[in-house]
Design a protein around this motif. Sequence first.
Motif, PDB file in Angstrom:
ATOM      1  N   PRO A  13      32.649  32.976  42.162  1.00 22.43           N
ATOM      2  CA  PRO A  13      32.768  34.048  41.171  1.00 22.43           C
ATOM      3  C   PRO A  13      34.197  34.555  40.996  1.00 22.43           C
ATOM      4  CG  PRO A  13      30.918  34.486  42.608  1.00 22.43           C
ATOM      5  CD  PRO A  13      31.653  33.325  43.187  1.00 22.43           C
ATOM      6  N   GLN A  14      34.963  34.597  42.089  1.00 21.53           N
ATOM      7  CA  GLN A  14      36.333  35.090  41.977  1.00 21.53           C
ATOM      8  C   GLN A  14      37.134  34.225  41.015  1.00 21.53           C
ATOM      9  OE1 GLN A  14      38.739  34.714  45.464  1.00 21.53           O
ATOM     10  NE2 GLN A  14      40.325  36.057  44.681  1.00 21.53           N
ATOM     11  N   TRP A  15      37.092  32.933  41.185  1.00 24.62           N
ATOM     12  CA  TRP A  15      37.890  32.061  40.331  1.00 24.62           C
ATOM     13  C   TRP A  15      37.248  31.832  38.971  1.00 24.62           C
ATOM     14  CZ3 TRP A  15      42.678  32.000  41.135  1.00 24.62           C
ATOM     15  CH2 TRP A  15      43.158  32.217  42.416  1.00 24.62           C
ATOM     16  N   GLY A  16      35.934  31.991  38.869  1.00 29.50           N
ATOM     17  CA  GLY A  16      35.295  31.954  37.556  1.00 29.50           C
ATOM     18  C   GLY A  16      35.744  33.118  36.691  1.00 29.50           C
ATOM     19  N   ALA A  50      26.472  34.785  40.151  1.00 28.96           N
ATOM     20  CA  ALA A  50      26.477  35.854  41.156  1.00 28.96           C
ATOM     21  C   ALA A  50      25.109  36.518  41.256  1.00 28.96           C
ATOM     22  CB  ALA A  50      27.556  36.879  40.818  1.00 28.96           C
ATOM     23  N   LEU A  51      24.451  36.724  40.127  1.00 36.64           N
ATOM     24  CA  LEU A  51      23.099  37.285  40.170  1.00 36.64           C
ATOM     25  C   LEU A  51      22.123  36.315  40.820  1.00 36.64           C
ATOM     26  CD1 LEU A  51      22.815  39.076  36.708  1.00 36.64           C
ATOM     27  CD2 LEU A  51      23.096  40.109  38.963  1.00 36.64           C
ATOM     28  N   ILE A  76      26.238  41.209  48.213  1.00 33.44           N
ATOM     29  CA  ILE A  76      25.262  41.629  47.209  1.00 33.44           C
ATOM     30  C   ILE A  76      25.902  42.613  46.222  1.00 33.44           C
ATOM     31  CG2 ILE A  76      23.144  42.967  46.880  1.00 33.44           C
ATOM     32  CD1 ILE A  76      22.094  41.658  49.446  1.00 33.44           C
ATOM     33  N   ALA A  77      26.671  43.570  46.731  1.00 29.05           N
ATOM     34  CA  ALA A  77      27.320  44.548  45.848  1.00 29.05           C
ATOM     35  C   ALA A  77      28.308  43.858  44.901  1.00 29.05           C
ATOM     36  CB  ALA A  77      28.032  45.607  46.684  1.00 29.05           C
ATOM     37  N   LEU A  78      29.079  42.912  45.427  1.00 32.25           N
ATOM     38  CA  LEU A  78      30.013  42.175  44.570  1.00 32.25           C
ATOM     39  C   LEU A  78      29.267  41.346  43.535  1.00 32.25           C
ATOM     40  CD1 LEU A  78      32.627  41.024  47.215  1.00 32.25           C
ATOM     41  CD2 LEU A  78      32.996  42.633  45.353  1.00 32.25           C
ATOM     42  N   GLY A  79      28.133  40.787  43.917  1.00 29.02           N
ATOM     43  CA  GLY A  79      27.334  40.002  42.976  1.00 29.02           C
ATOM     44  C   GLY A  79      26.815  40.843  41.819  1.00 29.02           C
ATOM     45  N   TRP A  80      26.348  42.053  42.119  1.00 31.01           N
ATOM     46  CA  TRP A  80      25.887  42.933  41.047  1.00 31.01           C
ATOM     47  C   TRP A  80      27.035  43.322  40.134  1.00 31.01           C
ATOM     48  CZ3 TRP A  80      21.172  42.834  39.721  1.00 31.01           C
ATOM     49  CH2 TRP A  80      20.148  42.701  40.649  1.00 31.01           C
ATOM     50  N   GLN A  81      28.208  43.543  40.700  1.00 29.05           N
ATOM     51  CA  GLN A  81      29.358  43.897  39.866  1.00 29.05           C
ATOM     52  C   GLN A  81      29.766  42.735  38.964  1.00 29.05           C
ATOM     53  OE1 GLN A  81      32.368  45.356  42.494  1.00 29.05           O
ATOM     54  NE2 GLN A  81      31.180  47.162  43.047  1.00 29.05           N
ATOM     55  N   ALA A  82      29.723  41.518  39.483  1.00 35.30           N
ATOM     56  CA  ALA A  82      30.027  40.348  38.650  1.00 35.30           C
ATOM     57  C   ALA A  82      28.962  40.177  37.571  1.00 35.30           C
ATOM     58  CB  ALA A  82      30.134  39.093  39.507  1.00 35.30           C
ATOM     59  N   GLY A  83      27.719  40.500  37.897  1.00 38.74           N
ATOM     60  CA  GLY A  83      26.652  40.450  36.903  1.00 38.74           C
ATOM     61  C   GLY A  83      26.870  41.449  35.779  1.00 38.74           C
ATOM     62  N   ILE A  84      27.331  42.649  36.130  1.00 36.62           N
ATOM     63  CA  ILE A  84      27.650  43.652  35.108  1.00 36.62           C
ATOM     64  C   ILE A  84      28.787  43.166  34.221  1.00 36.62           C
ATOM     65  CG2 ILE A  84      28.578  45.976  34.772  1.00 36.62           C
ATOM     66  CD1 ILE A  84      26.976  46.785  37.297  1.00 36.62           C
ATOM     67  N   PHE A 118      37.501  40.986  40.113  1.00 32.78           N
ATOM     68  CA  PHE A 118      38.279  39.893  40.690  1.00 32.78           C
ATOM     69  C   PHE A 118      39.030  40.357  41.931  1.00 32.78           C
ATOM     70  CE2 PHE A 118      42.470  37.899  41.061  1.00 32.78           C
ATOM     71  CZ  PHE A 118      42.096  36.583  41.287  1.00 32.78           C
ATOM     72  N   PHE A 119      39.702  41.499  41.826  1.00 32.59           N
ATOM     73  CA  PHE A 119      40.472  41.978  42.972  1.00 32.59           C
ATOM     74  C   PHE A 119      39.573  42.483  44.103  1.00 32.59           C
ATOM     75  CE2 PHE A 119      44.077  42.063  39.976  1.00 32.59           C
ATOM     76  CZ  PHE A 119      44.926  41.263  40.715  1.00 32.59           C
TER      77      PHE A 119
END
Length: 145
Positions: A13-16, A50-51, A76-84, A118-119
């Motif tokens: 997800p970071q590089w995506g 991420a979701l 999990i928290a980072l995954g939800w943020q990437a989903g948003i 990303f950061f």
Amino acid sequence: MSNNPFYLYTIIPQWGIFLGIGLVVFGYVEKKGKLSTAGWLTIVTTGLFALGVNLFGDLNPHPLPEGNMPVDFQVIALGWQAGIAGILALFSIFLRQRKSKRYSILAILTVAYAITVFFQYNHFIRSGGEKPAVTQEARMKDSVK
């Protein structure tokens, strides 16, 4: 390669997001609409990945006795943020297709949010994934009575 079991859950997800932001900005600067759309679709796909990790990745957070936040919970928290970010990118695509005047505002906000995510992924990977839990500070004594 890393020793972290969540390496692929965080590095993809970071590089995506990085690729998506790069394509959106490059497409905007060069006036190439297809590149911008490809960037938005990359961010949407990253959000879906991420979701998918959150829902089907067998992440099972459990409290740690030392008071540290479980690494699973952070992923999990980072995954939800990437989903948003992916959902915001999807709305950006829709507003762009409708040629709405508010597209530019949403695009700027979406790119800013995606940069933040990303950061956060970058900080998580560099910190080794361990964060201390929030601890209560001792109450301050009144200096004036």
